[in-house]
Design a protein around this motif. Structure first.
Motif, PDB file in Angstrom:
ATOM      1  N   ALA A   1       0.837  -1.204   0.000  1.00  0.00           N
ATOM      2  CA  ALA A   1       0.000   0.000   0.000  1.00  0.00           C
ATOM      3  C   ALA A   1       0.872   1.255   0.000  1.00  0.00           C
ATOM      4  CB  ALA A   1      -0.903  -0.004   1.234  1.00  0.00           C
ATOM      5  N   GLY A   2       0.360   2.298  -0.645  1.00  0.00           N
ATOM      6  CA  GLY A   2       1.056   3.583  -0.636  1.00  0.00           C
ATOM      7  C   GLY A   2       2.408   3.553  -1.309  1.00  0.00           C
ATOM      8  N   GLN A   3       2.491   2.916  -2.450  1.00  0.00           N
ATOM      9  CA  GLN A   3       3.791   2.748  -3.101  1.00  0.00           C
ATOM     10  C   GLN A   3       4.430   4.066  -3.520  1.00  0.00           C
ATOM     11  OE1 GLN A   3       3.985  -0.308  -6.112  1.00  0.00           O
ATOM     12  NE2 GLN A   3       2.504  -1.604  -5.052  1.00  0.00           N
ATOM     13  N   ASP A   4       3.617   5.104  -3.712  1.00  0.00           N
ATOM     14  CA  ASP A   4       4.160   6.389  -4.143  1.00  0.00           C
ATOM     15  C   ASP A   4       4.459   7.320  -2.973  1.00  0.00           C
ATOM     16  OD1 ASP A   4       1.452   6.633  -3.499  1.00  0.00           O
ATOM     17  OD2 ASP A   4       1.139   8.309  -4.886  1.00  0.00           O
ATOM     18  N   LEU A   5       4.335   6.835  -1.743  1.00  0.00           N
ATOM     19  CA  LEU A   5       4.505   7.688  -0.567  1.00  0.00           C
ATOM     20  C   LEU A   5       5.898   7.565   0.033  1.00  0.00           C
ATOM     21  CD1 LEU A   5       1.163   6.993   1.358  1.00  0.00           C
ATOM     22  CD2 LEU A   5       1.621   8.748  -0.373  1.00  0.00           C
ATOM     23  N   TRP A   6       6.251   8.551   0.843  1.00  0.00           N
ATOM     24  CA  TRP A   6       7.408   8.447   1.733  1.00  0.00           C
ATOM     25  C   TRP A   6       6.885   8.409   3.164  1.00  0.00           C
ATOM     26  CZ3 TRP A   6       8.652  12.699   4.983  1.00  0.00           C
ATOM     27  CH2 TRP A   6       7.949  13.884   4.706  1.00  0.00           C
ATOM     28  N   PHE A   7       7.727   7.995   4.089  1.00  0.00           N
ATOM     29  CA  PHE A   7       7.290   7.815   5.464  1.00  0.00           C
ATOM     30  C   PHE A   7       8.257   8.486   6.442  1.00  0.00           C
ATOM     31  CE2 PHE A   7       5.286   4.396   3.123  1.00  0.00           C
ATOM     32  CZ  PHE A   7       3.985   4.459   3.589  1.00  0.00           C
ATOM     33  N   GLU A   8       7.679   8.940   7.540  1.00  0.00           N
ATOM     34  CA  GLU A   8       8.455   9.581   8.604  1.00  0.00           C
ATOM     35  C   GLU A   8       8.383   8.690   9.846  1.00  0.00           C
ATOM     36  OE1 GLU A   8       8.348  14.065   9.937  1.00  0.00           O
ATOM     37  OE2 GLU A   8       6.858  12.926  11.095  1.00  0.00           O
ATOM     38  N   ALA A   9       9.534   8.209  10.295  1.00  0.00           N
ATOM     39  CA  ALA A   9       9.610   7.347  11.473  1.00  0.00           C
ATOM     40  C   ALA A   9      10.019   8.172  12.683  1.00  0.00           C
ATOM     41  CB  ALA A   9      10.620   6.229  11.241  1.00  0.00           C
ATOM     42  N   ILE A  10       9.359   7.943  13.818  1.00  0.00           N
ATOM     43  CA  ILE A  10       9.766   8.588  15.068  1.00  0.00           C
ATOM     44  C   ILE A  10      11.082   7.957  15.516  1.00  0.00           C
ATOM     45  CG2 ILE A  10       9.135   9.061  17.462  1.00  0.00           C
ATOM     46  CD1 ILE A  10       7.407  10.492  15.380  1.00  0.00           C
ATOM     47  N   SER A  11      12.122   8.752  15.608  1.00  0.00           N
ATOM     48  CA  SER A  11      13.464   8.229  15.862  1.00  0.00           C
ATOM     49  C   SER A  11      13.517   7.348  17.095  1.00  0.00           C
ATOM     50  CB  SER A  11      14.451   9.398  16.023  1.00  0.00           C
ATOM     51  OG  SER A  11      14.429  10.243  14.900  1.00  0.00           O
ATOM     52  N   GLU A  12      12.916   7.834  18.183  1.00  0.00           N
ATOM     53  CA  GLU A  12      13.010   7.130  19.461  1.00  0.00           C
ATOM     54  C   GLU A  12      12.326   5.765  19.452  1.00  0.00           C
ATOM     55  OE1 GLU A  12      13.671  11.434  20.128  1.00  0.00           O
ATOM     56  OE2 GLU A  12      12.194  10.242  19.025  1.00  0.00           O
ATOM     57  N   ASN A  13      11.406   5.545  18.529  1.00  0.00           N
ATOM     58  CA  ASN A  13      10.736   4.251  18.436  1.00  0.00           C
ATOM     59  C   ASN A  13      11.654   3.159  17.900  1.00  0.00           C
ATOM     60  OD1 ASN A  13       8.378   5.353  19.393  1.00  0.00           O
ATOM     61  ND2 ASN A  13       7.361   5.456  17.401  1.00  0.00           N
ATOM     62  N   PHE A  14      12.770   3.547  17.272  1.00  0.00           N
ATOM     63  CA  PHE A  14      13.611   2.568  16.598  1.00  0.00           C
ATOM     64  C   PHE A  14      15.085   2.639  16.995  1.00  0.00           C
ATOM     65  CE2 PHE A  14       9.966   3.464  13.881  1.00  0.00           C
ATOM     66  CZ  PHE A  14       9.505   2.184  13.586  1.00  0.00           C
ATOM     67  N   MET A  15      15.503   3.707  17.661  1.00  0.00           N
ATOM     68  CA  MET A  15      16.922   3.900  17.944  1.00  0.00           C
ATOM     69  C   MET A  15      17.525   2.739  18.731  1.00  0.00           C
ATOM     70  SD  MET A  15      16.974   7.982  18.747  1.00  0.00           S
ATOM     71  CE  MET A  15      18.215   7.773  20.009  1.00  0.00           C
ATOM     72  N   ASP A  16      16.835   2.294  19.748  1.00  0.00           N
ATOM     73  CA  ASP A  16      17.383   1.264  20.630  1.00  0.00           C
ATOM     74  C   ASP A  16      16.599  -0.040  20.554  1.00  0.00           C
ATOM     75  OD1 ASP A  16      19.456   2.925  21.742  1.00  0.00           O
ATOM     76  OD2 ASP A  16      17.869   3.988  22.817  1.00  0.00           O
ATOM     77  N   SER A  17      15.823  -0.207  19.502  1.00  0.00           N
ATOM     78  CA  SER A  17      15.036  -1.420  19.336  1.00  0.00           C
ATOM     79  C   SER A  17      15.725  -2.342  18.347  1.00  0.00           C
ATOM     80  CB  SER A  17      13.618  -1.088  18.855  1.00  0.00           C
ATOM     81  OG  SER A  17      13.668  -0.523  17.559  1.00  0.00           O
ATOM     82  N   GLY A  18      15.466  -3.635  18.510  1.00  0.00           N
ATOM     83  CA  GLY A  18      15.938  -4.618  17.556  1.00  0.00           C
ATOM     84  C   GLY A  18      14.766  -5.460  17.125  1.00  0.00           C
ATOM     85  N   GLY A  19      15.026  -6.665  16.694  1.00  0.00           N
ATOM     86  CA  GLY A  19      13.948  -7.580  16.372  1.00  0.00           C
ATOM     87  C   GLY A  19      13.029  -7.073  15.281  1.00  0.00           C
ATOM     88  N   ARG A  20      11.740  -7.319  15.460  1.00  0.00           N
ATOM     89  CA  ARG A  20      10.759  -7.020  14.416  1.00  0.00           C
ATOM     90  C   ARG A  20      10.677  -5.534  14.086  1.00  0.00           C
ATOM     91  NH1 ARG A  20       5.008  -6.150  13.825  1.00  0.00           N
ATOM     92  NH2 ARG A  20       4.291  -7.083  11.847  1.00  0.00           N
ATOM     93  N   PRO A  21      10.615  -4.611  15.082  1.00  0.00           N
ATOM     94  CA  PRO A  21      10.511  -3.197  14.706  1.00  0.00           C
ATOM     95  C   PRO A  21      11.649  -2.731  13.794  1.00  0.00           C
ATOM     96  CG  PRO A  21      10.027  -3.484  17.024  1.00  0.00           C
ATOM     97  CD  PRO A  21      10.543  -4.798  16.544  1.00  0.00           C
ATOM     98  N   ARG A  22      12.875  -3.090  14.153  1.00  0.00           N
ATOM     99  CA  ARG A  22      14.007  -2.655  13.343  1.00  0.00           C
ATOM    100  C   ARG A  22      13.990  -3.339  11.980  1.00  0.00           C
ATOM    101  NH1 ARG A  22      18.094   0.249  15.946  1.00  0.00           N
ATOM    102  NH2 ARG A  22      19.823   0.682  14.521  1.00  0.00           N
ATOM    103  N   ALA A  23      13.603  -4.617  11.944  1.00  0.00           N
ATOM    104  CA  ALA A  23      13.528  -5.326  10.662  1.00  0.00           C
ATOM    105  C   ALA A  23      12.480  -4.697   9.752  1.00  0.00           C
ATOM    106  CB  ALA A  23      13.214  -6.803  10.907  1.00  0.00           C
ATOM    107  N   ILE A  24      11.339  -4.290  10.337  1.00  0.00           N
ATOM    108  CA  ILE A  24      10.296  -3.635   9.545  1.00  0.00           C
ATOM    109  C   ILE A  24      10.787  -2.302   9.023  1.00  0.00           C
ATOM    110  CG2 ILE A  24       8.045  -2.492   9.725  1.00  0.00           C
ATOM    111  CD1 ILE A  24       7.161  -4.840  11.476  1.00  0.00           C
ATOM    112  N   LEU A  25      11.483  -1.545   9.869  1.00  0.00           N
ATOM    113  CA  LEU A  25      12.007  -0.251   9.416  1.00  0.00           C
ATOM    114  C   LEU A  25      12.957  -0.443   8.243  1.00  0.00           C
ATOM    115  CD1 LEU A  25      11.951   2.796  10.030  1.00  0.00           C
ATOM    116  CD2 LEU A  25      13.997   2.433  11.424  1.00  0.00           C
TER     117      LEU A  25
END
Length: 314
Positions: free
Chosen positions: A31-55
């Motif tokens: 979905a949304g192939q023509d879009l760009w996305f903004e990720a909240i830095s703090e949600n991913f900075m120190d996370s691993g596993g699925r969240p980081r893999a999805i990012l």
């Protein structure tokens, strides 16, 4: 490369959405192939596993930017070097188009308020923030993009208006700006000032990105909640800002009571009407004001109800 020079190389991304976990499956399904996305830095900075893999997976398919809420560029505490190191590691991994945060402070003496707090707009504050922006840009090795925050009080000590402060900050540091159009409307309504005059004074030539969002109306004041559709008044401001910025990358934020992906996308697509200079799309409604106020030529209500409290912040 100097930060100011690097700004010229930043892309125009068109329309984008805030990256939220409830939409992960839809995005990864195409979905949304023509879009760009903004990720909240703090949600991913120190996370691993699925969240980081999805990012990482999203970054392989779409342009991404990182948007922070904890840099605390206006604080008197020393810059958090561990935070900046973690942010740089994330940026080096996913290669965002840019990194942004807010003109605010979030804590003091090591305590985080988890809120975006206003700073006094003075020459002393300007010198303090500019020095910190230069340090951050040296650490991140890229220009920092700073957003105008929503505000509910003004410091009695302030000697500058926010657009002038941000212009001076950009001139001194080469940083870019994120123009949050909803925040302009919310802050100006709460201050009893004219959002059109704010946009007229804003250094739109330094704007890299814009935000759109919804807010809650409490009659005497507005609160920036990101939990509903964009109001017509904000869309009208966006129409003006889109022209003045020459079409800066524009993103819809929705952080609570989040619709499905198709619902957010439909709200984002309304921007196309205003980018083309069209009137309000069918189904939008204008704000009505039951209190005393004055309207400007485009029909925005500038309230007087908050005047007695706006200068109380010390």
């Amino acid at each position: 490369m100097a930060a100011a020079d690097a700004l010229a190389d930043l892309p125009r991304l068109g329309l984008g959405l805030g990256l939220r976990s409830v939409h992960f499956d839809a995005i990864l399904s195409g979905a949304g192939q023509d879009l760009w996305f903004e990720a909240i830095s703090e949600n991913f900075m120190d996370s691993g596993g699925r969240p980081r893999a999805i990012l990482r997976a999203v970054a392989e398919r779409h342009r991404l930017v990182l948007h922070g809420v904890s840099l605390s560029i206006g604080s008197t505490d020393p810059l958090d070097r561990a935070y900046l190191a973690s942010l740089k590691r994330l940026a080096d991994e996913i290669h965002p188009a840019w990194i942004s945060d807010h003109l605010c402070w979030t804590g003091v003496n090591g305590h985080n308020s988890h809120d975006l707090l206003p700073i006094p707009l003075t020459e002393e504050s300007l010198a303090h923030v500019a020095a910190r922006v230069l340090q951050v840009q040296d650490i991140l090795e890229r220009p920092l993009i700073l957003e105008n925050p929503s505000s509910y009080v003004r410091f009695a000590q302030s000697t500058m208006e926010e657009p002038a402060f941000l212009r001076a900050l950009a001139d001194r540091t080469g940083c870019g700006l994120l123009l949050d159009v909803n925040n302009v409307y919310v802050s100006c309504f709460n201050a009893g000032t004219d959002p059109l005059a704010y946009l007229e004074a804003f250094p739109c030539d330094r704007v890299v990105q814009m935000h759109l969002a919804g807010h809650q109306d409490f009659g005497t004041h507005l609160i920036d909640t990101h939990d509903r559709a964009v109001r017509t008044e904000v869309w009208e401001l966006f129409r003006i800002a889109w022209a003045r910025t020459g079409g800066a990358s524009t993103l819809l934020e929705w952080d609570d009571h989040i619709p499905g992906f198709d619902g957010c996308l439909a709200e984002l697509r309304k921007a196309e009407h205003y980018m083309a200079g069209a009137a309000a799309p069918r189904g939008t409604t204008a704000r009505t004001d039951g209190g005393e106020g004055v309207s400007n030529p485009l029909g925005f209500i500038i309230p007087r109800a908050m005047d007695s409290v706006m200068e109380d912040a010390a």
